[in-house]
Write an enzyme that holds these catalytic residues in place. Structure first.
Site, PDB file in Angstrom:
ATOM      1  N   ASP A 129      -0.861  36.216  -3.865  1.00 59.48           N
ATOM      2  CA  ASP A 129      -0.562  34.783  -3.836  1.00 59.48           C
ATOM      3  C   ASP A 129      -1.807  34.027  -4.264  1.00 59.48           C
ATOM      4  O   ASP A 129      -2.933  34.458  -3.989  1.00 59.48           O
ATOM      5  CB  ASP A 129      -0.145  34.350  -2.427  1.00 59.48           C
ATOM      6  CG  ASP A 129       1.215  34.895  -2.018  1.00 59.48           C
ATOM      7  OD1 ASP A 129       2.048  35.135  -2.900  1.00 59.48           O
ATOM      8  OD2 ASP A 129       1.444  35.060  -0.808  1.00 59.48           O
ATOM      9  N   ASP A 148       7.399  33.220  -6.208  1.00 54.41           N
ATOM     10  CA  ASP A 148       7.858  32.331  -5.136  1.00 54.41           C
ATOM     11  C   ASP A 148       8.344  31.004  -5.713  1.00 54.41           C
ATOM     12  O   ASP A 148       9.368  30.466  -5.287  1.00 54.41           O
ATOM     13  CB  ASP A 148       6.729  32.051  -4.139  1.00 54.41           C
ATOM     14  CG  ASP A 148       6.191  33.305  -3.463  1.00 54.41           C
ATOM     15  OD1 ASP A 148       6.948  34.288  -3.331  1.00 54.41           O
ATOM     16  OD2 ASP A 148       5.010  33.291  -3.074  1.00 54.41           O
TER      17      ASP A 148
END
Length: 170
Positions: A129, A148
């Site tokens: 991330d 995401d």
């Protein structure tokens, strides 16, 4: 076997989503110093403190949820279950010929993002991330990646499409 335009569209959106996610993660891993047990991740300010890039390996799901589960439960909830759900969604969009292009795009984005993150969990044991948004307390995200973003965008599109269809019916 000749593929329909619809199948080609679904395939292209899914593959493009996976490619953008995986390429962005490769770039982040190569250029941004990641978090370790003794050091926080390097933070790169893109737009002041509102939009920041960093490199965090997430062993859990959204916002790290599930990272402290025992390994067997983590495999079931973060690998096996998502694979079944993605397969079900893919089967649904291939069979339902009444879906409009926006819905097809949304579902293909969700599938691509899901596959990209599942791939990371299988190959790396975690998901990279790297984006963080903080609009001065008005809007603040957790740390996320392009997969995401694709899943979230797909879900938002589906909500708008369903409201539009509901309004037309009434």
């Amino acid at each position: 076997m000749k593929l329909s335009k619809r199948s080609i569209f679904i395939t292209l959106v899914t593959i493009l989503t996976i490619a953008v996610d995986q390429i962005s993660k490769i770039i982040v891993r190569a250029n941004i110093i990641g978090q370790t047990e003794t050091r926080a991740s390097e933070r790169i300010s893109l737009i002041g403190d509102a939009f920041i890039m960093l490199n965090v390996e997430n062993e859990g799901a959204f916002l790290g949820m599930g990272s402290d589960l025992n390994p067997t439960l983590r495999i079931i909830l973060l690998l096996i279950l998502p694979i079944f759900v993605l397969g079900f969604v893919l089967r649904y969009i291939l069979k339902d010929k009444n879906l409009d292009n926006w819905s097809l795009f949304a579902f293909a984005s969700i599938i691509g993002g899901g596959i990209a993150n599942v791939f990371d969990r299988i190959v790396r044991g975690s998901v990279t991330d790297f984006f963080f948004v903080d609009l001065g307390g008005v809007f603040k995200t957790g740390i996320f990646n392009m997969a995401d973003l694709s899943v979230t965008t797909g879900m938002i599109i589906l909500v708008f499409v369903s409201f539009r269809k509901k309004k037309i019916i009434e």
